[in-house]
Motif scaffolding. Structure first.
Motif, short mmCIF file in Angstrom:
data_model
loop_
_atom_site.label_atom_id
_atom_site.label_comp_id
_atom_site.label_asym_id
_atom_site.label_seq_id
_atom_site.Cartn_x
_atom_site.Cartn_y
_atom_site.Cartn_z
N TRP A 120 53.56 29.86 37.24
CA TRP A 120 54.25 30.94 37.95
C TRP A 120 55.32 31.55 37.04
O TRP A 120 55.41 32.77 36.91
N ALA A 121 56.12 30.71 36.39
CA ALA A 121 57.17 31.20 35.49
C ALA A 121 56.57 31.95 34.32
O ALA A 121 57.09 32.99 33.89
N LEU A 122 55.47 31.44 33.79
CA LEU A 122 54.80 32.11 32.68
C LEU A 122 54.27 33.48 33.11
O LEU A 122 54.47 34.47 32.42
N ALA A 123 53.63 33.53 34.27
CA ALA A 123 53.12 34.80 34.78
C ALA A 123 54.25 35.80 35.00
O ALA A 123 54.13 36.97 34.62
N GLU A 124 55.35 35.35 35.57
CA GLU A 124 56.50 36.24 35.77
C GLU A 124 57.03 36.75 34.44
O GLU A 124 57.34 37.93 34.29
N ALA A 125 57.16 35.86 33.47
CA ALA A 125 57.69 36.25 32.15
C ALA A 125 56.79 37.28 31.49
O ALA A 125 57.26 38.21 30.84
N ILE A 126 55.49 37.12 31.64
CA ILE A 126 54.54 38.06 31.03
C ILE A 126 54.58 39.40 31.74
O ILE A 126 54.73 40.44 31.11
N VAL A 127 54.45 39.39 33.05
CA VAL A 127 54.36 40.63 33.82
C VAL A 127 55.66 41.42 33.78
O VAL A 127 55.66 42.62 33.49
N TRP A 128 56.76 40.74 34.05
CA TRP A 128 58.04 41.43 34.15
C TRP A 128 58.80 41.45 32.84
O TRP A 128 59.89 42.00 32.75
N GLN A 129 58.21 40.86 31.81
CA GLN A 129 58.74 40.85 30.44
C GLN A 129 60.22 40.48 30.42
O GLN A 129 61.05 41.17 29.85
N LYS B 152 43.10 25.57 32.98
CA LYS B 152 44.38 26.27 32.82
C LYS B 152 44.18 27.79 32.81
O LYS B 152 44.98 28.52 33.39
N PHE B 153 43.14 28.24 32.12
CA PHE B 153 42.93 29.67 31.89
C PHE B 153 42.78 30.46 33.19
O PHE B 153 43.49 31.42 33.41
N TYR B 154 41.87 30.01 34.04
CA TYR B 154 41.60 30.79 35.25
C TYR B 154 42.75 30.75 36.26
O TYR B 154 43.07 31.79 36.86
N PRO B 155 43.44 29.64 36.45
CA PRO B 155 44.62 29.67 37.34
C PRO B 155 45.73 30.60 36.82
O PRO B 155 46.36 31.31 37.60
N ILE B 156 45.93 30.61 35.51
CA ILE B 156 46.95 31.51 34.95
C ILE B 156 46.53 32.96 35.14
O ILE B 156 47.35 33.82 35.48
N LEU B 157 45.23 33.26 34.95
CA LEU B 157 44.75 34.62 35.21
C LEU B 157 45.02 35.01 36.66
O LEU B 157 45.42 36.14 36.94
N GLY B 158 44.81 34.08 37.58
CA GLY B 158 45.08 34.36 38.99
C GLY B 158 46.54 34.65 39.26
O GLY B 158 46.88 35.58 40.01
#
Length: 132
Positions: A9-18, A36-42
């Motif tokens: 979740w933190a990684l996704a936020e960091a990527i999306v919201w930079q 790991k790959f597919y859950p992070i994509l989700g």
């Protein structure tokens, strides 16, 4: 940087919201497999779709209070954080990112390329998107 639900979740936020370069860099070093790959994509898809819905609502004149009613499942602190970040982004940023995620997920399913390589390529592609 073991991938857990909280850290994806933190990684996704960091990527999306930079917003967090350190987490982003750790994400680049993350080993990837299908677990790991597919859950992070989700998680990424969810974050980009939320961003797209929020920016469309704001463009149509919705206030923060109206957004809170429209997104009752979202924590207030997250809604405030995303709402505050929206001026840095265009609708096109979120749309293109969603399209990239689809492309990379499809490539992961049909390609013999390693998931690690696809992951790094995806991150570079997402990072290079124009925000505005």
């Amino acid at each position: 940087f073991p991938v857990t639900i909280a850290s994806t979740w933190a990684l996704a936020e960091a990527i999306v919201w930079q917003e967090d370069e350190k987490i982003w860099c750790q994400g680049m070093e993350e080993e990837m497999d299908t677990h790991k790959f597919y859950p992070i994509l989700g998680q990424l898809r969810y974050q980009y779709q939320i961003g797209l819905k929020l920016i469309q609502a704001v463009k149509s004149g919705s206030s923060l209070e109206e957004l809170a009613k429209a997104f009752p499942q979202m924590l207030t602190k997250n809604l405030q954080k995303y709402y505050g970040a929206l001026p840095k982004f265009s609708e096109n940023y979120f749309t293109k990112a969603c399209s990239l995620l689809f492309d990379y997920e499809l490539e992961a399913k049909i390609s013999v390329c390693s998931l690690k390589l696809l992951w790094v390529k995806l991150l570079v592609s997402l990072k290079s998107l124009e925000k505005k």
